[in-house]
Design a protein around this motif. Sequence first.
Motif, PDB file in Angstrom:
ATOM      1  N   ASP A  49       0.883  -1.156   0.000  1.00  0.00           N
ATOM      2  CA  ASP A  49       0.000   0.000   0.000  1.00  0.00           C
ATOM      3  C   ASP A  49       0.928   1.215   0.000  1.00  0.00           C
ATOM      4  OD1 ASP A  49      -1.370   2.336   1.035  1.00  0.00           O
ATOM      5  OD2 ASP A  49      -3.010   0.997   1.578  1.00  0.00           O
TER       6      ASP A  49
ATOM      7  N   ILE B 152      -0.219  -5.347   1.781  1.00  0.00           N
ATOM      8  CA  ILE B 152      -1.661  -5.403   2.022  1.00  0.00           C
ATOM      9  C   ILE B 152      -2.084  -6.583   2.893  1.00  0.00           C
ATOM     10  CG2 ILE B 152      -2.187  -4.085  -0.060  1.00  0.00           C
ATOM     11  CD1 ILE B 152      -3.014  -6.756  -1.392  1.00  0.00           C
TER      12      ILE B 152
ATOM     13  N   LEU C 171      -9.802  -1.535   1.306  1.00  0.00           N
ATOM     14  CA  LEU C 171      -8.757  -0.510   1.296  1.00  0.00           C
ATOM     15  C   LEU C 171      -8.826   0.223   2.627  1.00  0.00           C
ATOM     16  CD1 LEU C 171      -9.466   0.782  -2.311  1.00  0.00           C
ATOM     17  CD2 LEU C 171      -7.571  -0.686  -1.609  1.00  0.00           C
TER      18      LEU C 171
ATOM     19  N   ILE D 179      -3.577  -0.415  -6.748  1.00  0.00           N
ATOM     20  CA  ILE D 179      -3.515  -1.551  -5.827  1.00  0.00           C
ATOM     21  C   ILE D 179      -4.225  -2.758  -6.421  1.00  0.00           C
ATOM     22  CG2 ILE D 179      -4.238  -2.399  -3.556  1.00  0.00           C
ATOM     23  CD1 ILE D 179      -3.772   0.532  -2.538  1.00  0.00           C
TER      24      ILE D 179
END
Length: 104
Positions: A16, A23, A46, A57
């Motif tokens: 991230d 993540i 997120l 992402i």
Amino acid sequence: MDVTEKLWAELEEVIDPEVGVNIVDLGLVYDIAVDEENNVTVTMTLTIPECPLRDMIVSNVEAKAKSIPGVGNVHVNLVFEPRWSPARMNDRAREEIRNRRAHV
């Protein structure tokens, strides 16, 4: 290592960019499902629904999943319930964030 384990390992390489932590350690990945044809669904969130790096992402997650031999289609299912909170981070993520703050 089966496909699901490989997927978890690959997703640990998706960072991230705003937080600087992967993540998986952040607790953004809720589930990885692989069907009998090796099609993959990654259910994740997120840190905030309005994340400006959302597309990047998701694209990185798709690319990492597709890099595993034998994986078929890849779908990233973005959800915002349950809402992400820092409590979802593991100890490794907390330590990385503490170290980053100490060096700023």
